[in-house]
Design a protein around this motif. Sequence first.
Motif, short mmCIF file in Angstrom:
data_model
loop_
_atom_site.label_atom_id
_atom_site.label_comp_id
_atom_site.label_asym_id
_atom_site.label_seq_id
_atom_site.Cartn_x
_atom_site.Cartn_y
_atom_site.Cartn_z
N PHE A 199 5.13 -5.89 34.57
CA PHE A 199 4.79 -4.48 34.46
C PHE A 199 4.21 -3.97 35.78
O PHE A 199 3.42 -4.64 36.43
CB PHE A 199 3.76 -4.27 33.35
N TYR A 200 4.64 -2.76 36.16
CA TYR A 200 4.14 -2.19 37.41
C TYR A 200 3.84 -0.72 37.23
O TYR A 200 4.66 0.04 36.71
CB TYR A 200 5.15 -2.37 38.54
N ASN A 201 2.67 -0.33 37.63
CA ASN A 201 2.30 1.08 37.69
C ASN A 201 1.59 1.31 39.02
O ASN A 201 0.60 0.64 39.30
CB ASN A 201 1.37 1.43 36.52
N PRO A 202 2.09 2.20 39.85
CA PRO A 202 1.53 2.35 41.20
C PRO A 202 0.06 2.76 41.22
O PRO A 202 -0.66 2.50 42.18
CB PRO A 202 2.42 3.43 41.83
N ASP A 203 -0.39 3.42 40.16
CA ASP A 203 -1.78 3.89 40.10
C ASP A 203 -2.71 2.89 39.43
O ASP A 203 -3.93 3.01 39.52
CB ASP A 203 -1.85 5.23 39.37
N LEU B 138 0.83 -4.91 31.32
CA LEU B 138 0.96 -3.88 30.29
C LEU B 138 -0.28 -3.83 29.40
O LEU B 138 -0.72 -2.75 29.00
CB LEU B 138 2.21 -4.16 29.45
N LEU B 139 -0.85 -5.01 29.08
CA LEU B 139 -2.04 -5.03 28.23
C LEU B 139 -3.21 -4.34 28.93
O LEU B 139 -3.97 -3.58 28.30
CB LEU B 139 -2.42 -6.46 27.88
N GLY B 140 -3.37 -4.58 30.23
CA GLY B 140 -4.44 -3.93 30.98
C GLY B 140 -4.24 -2.42 31.06
O GLY B 140 -5.19 -1.64 30.95
N TYR B 141 -2.98 -2.02 31.23
CA TYR B 141 -2.65 -0.59 31.28
C TYR B 141 -2.97 0.07 29.94
O TYR B 141 -3.58 1.15 29.89
CB TYR B 141 -1.18 -0.44 31.63
N ALA B 142 -2.59 -0.58 28.84
CA ALA B 142 -2.86 -0.05 27.51
C ALA B 142 -4.36 0.05 27.26
O ALA B 142 -4.84 1.03 26.67
CB ALA B 142 -2.21 -0.94 26.45
N TRP B 143 -5.11 -0.95 27.72
CA TRP B 143 -6.55 -0.94 27.54
C TRP B 143 -7.20 0.21 28.32
O TRP B 143 -8.09 0.89 27.80
CB TRP B 143 -7.14 -2.28 27.96
N ALA C 42 -7.45 -8.36 32.59
CA ALA C 42 -8.14 -8.20 33.87
C ALA C 42 -7.42 -8.90 35.02
O ALA C 42 -7.89 -8.91 36.14
CB ALA C 42 -9.57 -8.73 33.77
N ILE C 43 -6.26 -9.51 34.73
CA ILE C 43 -5.49 -10.19 35.78
C ILE C 43 -4.88 -9.15 36.71
O ILE C 43 -4.11 -8.30 36.28
CB ILE C 43 -4.39 -11.07 35.19
N ILE C 44 -5.25 -9.19 37.95
CA ILE C 44 -4.76 -8.19 38.91
C ILE C 44 -3.83 -8.85 39.91
O ILE C 44 -4.16 -9.83 40.55
CB ILE C 44 -5.94 -7.55 39.67
N GLY C 45 -2.62 -8.30 40.03
CA GLY C 45 -1.69 -8.78 41.05
C GLY C 45 -1.27 -10.22 40.85
O GLY C 45 -0.94 -10.89 41.82
N LEU C 46 -1.31 -10.74 39.64
CA LEU C 46 -0.92 -12.13 39.41
C LEU C 46 0.59 -12.25 39.41
O LEU C 46 1.28 -11.48 38.75
CB LEU C 46 -1.47 -12.62 38.07
N LYS C 47 1.11 -13.19 40.15
CA LYS C 47 2.55 -13.39 40.22
C LYS C 47 2.92 -14.67 39.50
O LYS C 47 2.11 -15.57 39.32
CB LYS C 47 3.00 -13.47 41.68
N CYS C 48 4.19 -14.74 39.09
CA CYS C 48 4.64 -15.95 38.40
C CYS C 48 4.40 -17.18 39.25
O CYS C 48 4.11 -18.25 38.75
CB CYS C 48 6.12 -15.83 38.04
N GLY C 49 4.54 -17.05 40.57
CA GLY C 49 4.32 -18.19 41.44
C GLY C 49 2.89 -18.69 41.38
O GLY C 49 2.63 -19.88 41.47
#
Length: 365
Positions: A252-256, A261-266, A336-343
Motif C-alpha cells: 500500500f502506498y499513499n504519498p501523504d 493499509l492498516l495504518g492508513y485506516a487507523w 506503525a511499520i513505516i517504510g518496511l519493505k519485503c526485503g
Amino acid sequence: MIFLIWYSRKCCTCFTAPIVQSTQQLAGQDEELPFIDFKSIEMATNYFSQENKLGQGGFGPVYKGILANGQEIAAKRLLKMSGHGVEQFKNEVLLISKLQHRNLVRLLGCCIQGDERILIYEYLPNKSLDSILFDARKKVCLDWGKRASIIDGIAQGLLYLHNYSRLKIIHRDLKTSNILLDVHMHPKISDFGTARIFKDSDSRANTKSIIGTYGYMSPEYAMDGCFSEKSDVFSFGVMVMEIVSGKRNNGFYNPDRVSNLLGYAWDLWIEGKVSDLIDSTMNKIIPVIEGTRYIQVGLLCVQDSATDRPTMTDVVSMLGNESTILPIPKQPGFSAIIGLKCGDVANNSRIYSVNEVTITEIDGR
C-alpha cells in the motif's frame, strides 16, 4: 509405497500408509477419497498447458481441466521442490475431505504417482478474489452488495472451521488469493495445506515453522510462532479492509501517509474520516453507515493484542445485527511499520513473500 484399492465404479483411493493410518485416527473410520490417475488429469488439462493455467500459488500451479465425463475441475499440481511435502499434502487431503460447508472449496479427489502429487477441486469460474478485487478493470463488477456478501460468506466459512466442523481447524494462511468465487460470486475458502487441527481443549499453540504470507499474519504469529483462532481473525480483518477499500495491505502506498493499509485506516479512524477508505470505484452508492460498520469490524479484528480481537462468533453477530453496539477498536498490529519493505522482512525473519507467493522456512522437528 502406494496402496490402490479398486472398485467396480472405476475409481480408487490412493494414500501412502501413514495417510491411511491418519485417516482412521482422525475420522474414526476408513473413509476414502476418490483417486484419479495421472494420465486422466494430463488429458483433462491438455497436458498442463499454459492456456489451461488458472494461477500460481506458493505450492504450485493450478490448471483447469475437463474429465472424460464432462466434469470441470481445478487441478493443483504441487511443485516437487516447493516444500509442500507429504505431511502438507496429507494434511490438506485429510482436512478438506471431511469439511462440508457452502463457503469452503470442495475436494473431489487426489493423485499420487511417482513424484507427482495433485489435488482435484471443484472448478470455480470466477477464480480467486484477488484476481478481481485488485484489477482496476474487473473490480467494477464488485458493487457493495457483492462485497458485503463476500465478507459475510468468508466469516461464515471461518466460523464453521473454528466452531462447527467435525474438527476445530485453524487455517493459518487466509488471504484474498485463497478465497475462490463461484459463478454467483459466493466465496469459498481454499488451500488447507498449512491448516492445523485443534482439540476442543486447545486454545493456542506454538510452532517453529512460521507459515503464511506477509501482510496477513497476526503479530503474535509472525514474531513468536504463537497461533490460535485469533490469528485467523486477524487475517480475516485484513481481508475486510482490502475488500472495502479495494487496496492491498501489502505494497500500500499513499504519498501523504507512509504506512500500510492498516495504518492508513487507523489514521482515518482517529481523524473521523474512516468513510474515506471506501473504494470510490464502486458503481453504486453504498450506505456510508453500513460501509463504516464493516470497517470498524475489520479494525476490531486486526487489533494488536489477540485478546482484544473478537471471536468469529462475535464477528458474525456484529455483521448480521445492525443493532449490536460495536466496541471501540484499539490500534492495529503492524500499523506503525513505516517504510518496511519485503526485503527487510526477509532479512529479519523466517517469513518471505513476494507477489503473494508464500515461501516457508521449515525447522527440523
